[in-house]
Enzyme design. Structure first.
Site, short mmCIF file in Angstrom:
data_model
loop_
_atom_site.label_atom_id
_atom_site.label_comp_id
_atom_site.label_asym_id
_atom_site.label_seq_id
_atom_site.Cartn_x
_atom_site.Cartn_y
_atom_site.Cartn_z
N LYS A 121 0.83 -1.22 0.00
CA LYS A 121 0.00 0.00 0.00
C LYS A 121 0.86 1.26 0.00
O LYS A 121 0.52 2.23 -0.66
CB LYS A 121 -0.93 0.02 1.22
N LYS B 5 -11.91 -3.92 -2.06
CA LYS B 5 -13.10 -3.07 -2.20
C LYS B 5 -12.81 -1.61 -2.45
O LYS B 5 -13.73 -0.82 -2.60
CB LYS B 5 -14.00 -3.23 -0.99
N LYS C 203 -6.04 -9.52 -5.60
CA LYS C 203 -7.18 -9.81 -4.73
C LYS C 203 -8.39 -8.95 -5.13
O LYS C 203 -8.22 -7.83 -5.57
CB LYS C 203 -6.75 -9.48 -3.30
#
Ligand code: AMP
Ligand code: TRP
Length: 338
Positions: free
Chosen positions: A112, A200, A197
């Site tokens: 991230k 969301k 992955k």
């Protein structure tokens, strides 16, 4: 009785990955066989760029979706993390037990932070310390088990390490937790990019099935899933990741084993069609129940109020014990005659 704790971050609309990888197990198994707490971990949503109104909206929606998916407040505790101060209180103590190197080794942080830097943005310090807050979430409740998808296994491992280290240094205070992963669909992949992955954060991702997507939207997304070159349907995660993802989703929604299901199909089209219908059927009751709950916001608020009250009462003694064990002076009790 086994104590279970798990959480979901209100950083975006919940996905099929959240459902198959985590929530379904909470509903079907965990809430029945254990003393379970499920938390909308809103403090974690502040670790990346955020819009306050959106976090508020998504937190409410995540709580309703947990209930819509079948969590029963009569069986388990459903609450919002920021409603219980104990999480942040304990997190600071655990920062005094964790090391900087340990934090920087976390895979999710590295990924991230790198993504954020590529975008030219800055990385919030809370993104680095996030796994410590997650450890506090778990340890405050003395959770034995933490049911999560496999992207969270490293964070649960850290919670174990911190519990053991704290206990060794300051005396037995915390239960040492362990992750429990679902057998199938521990990692649902993005339908358009089967190497990543199904997360969301991306709002209109064509490769992401959201729990509240209309049936036709679900069908379209599944029918357009990227498959691999080749024509026979085989289950091979390495060589044929797109196909393997569909087979795993089908297995998770309709039952069966991915490798065996592969033998039932001689075309990608037929597999996609069945997978799409299986997903639509799994999501149908959830969407319907969510609609009912939206019409009754007072019910959801009541559940969260009661959930926070129960959670606070459970966490308080452990966090107070940790404050004493680590060497902090207990506050002097106020007495009526002073
Ligand atoms: P998060 O969306 O990161 O708050 O995750 C909430 C829970 O859903 C965690 O237990 C995750 O491991 C799980 N989860 C999230 N995305 C996926 C996915 N694509 N496949 C399987 N599990 C997932
Ligand atoms: N970090 C988890 C995720 O991204 C969410 C989470 C926060 C969590 N605290 C937790 C999960 C405690 C299990 C237990 O999915």
């Amino acid at each position: 009785m086994t104590r279970v704790f798990s959480g979901v971050k209100p950083t975006g609309h919940l996905t099929l990955g959240n459902y198959l990888g985590a929530m379904r197990q909470w509903v079907a198994v965990d809430q029945h066989r254990s003393d379970a707490l499920f938390c909308v971990v809103d403090l974690h949503a502040l670790t990346v760029d955020h819009d306050p109104a959106r976090v508020r909206r998504l937190s409410r929606q995540a709580a309703s979706l947990l209930l819509a998916a079948g969590l029963d407040p009569g069986l388990c505790t459903v609450f919002v993390q920021s409603h219980v101060d104990e999480h942040a209180r304990l997190s600071y103590l655990l920062e005094c037990v964790a090391t900087d190197g340990e934090m920087r080794r976390m895979i999710q942080y590295k990924e991230k932070a790198a993504r954020e830097r590529v975008r030219g943005g800055s990385v919030r310090l809370s993104l680095l310390t996030y796994p410590v807050l997650m450890a506090a979430d778990i340890l405050a409740y003395g959770a034995d088990e933490v049911p999560v998808g496999d992207d969270q296994a490293q964070h649960v491992e850290l919670a174990r390490d911190l519990a053991v280290r704290f206990n060794q240094r300051y005396g037995h205070t915390f239960v040492v937790p362990r992750a429990t992963l679902p057998g199938v669909a521990a990692r649902v992949m993005n339908l358009q990019e089967p190497a990543s992955k199904m997360g969301k954060s991306d709002d209109v991702g064509p490769g992401i099935v959201y729990l509240l997507d209309e049936p036709d939207v679900v069908r379209k997304k599944v029918m357009r899933a990227v498959t691999d070159s080749g024509r026979e349907v085989v289950y091979d995660r390495e060589a044929r990741p797109g196909l393997a993802n569909l087979l795993e989703i089908l297995a998770a929604c309709a039952g069966g084993e991915p490798a065996e299901l592969a033998g039932d199909y001689d075309s990608y089209g037929a597999l996609k069609k069945d997978t799409a219908e299986a997903v639509v059927e799994v999501l149908r009751p959830l969407r319907e129940r969510h609609k009912e709950l939206c019409a009754d916001p007072g019910y959801v608020e009541g559940v969260l109020r009661e959930g926070a009250r129960k959670a606070r009462a459970m966490a308080r003694p452990t966090v107070d014990a940790a404050y004493r064990a680590i060497g902090l002076l207990p506050p002097v009790a106020e007495t009526a005659d002073r």
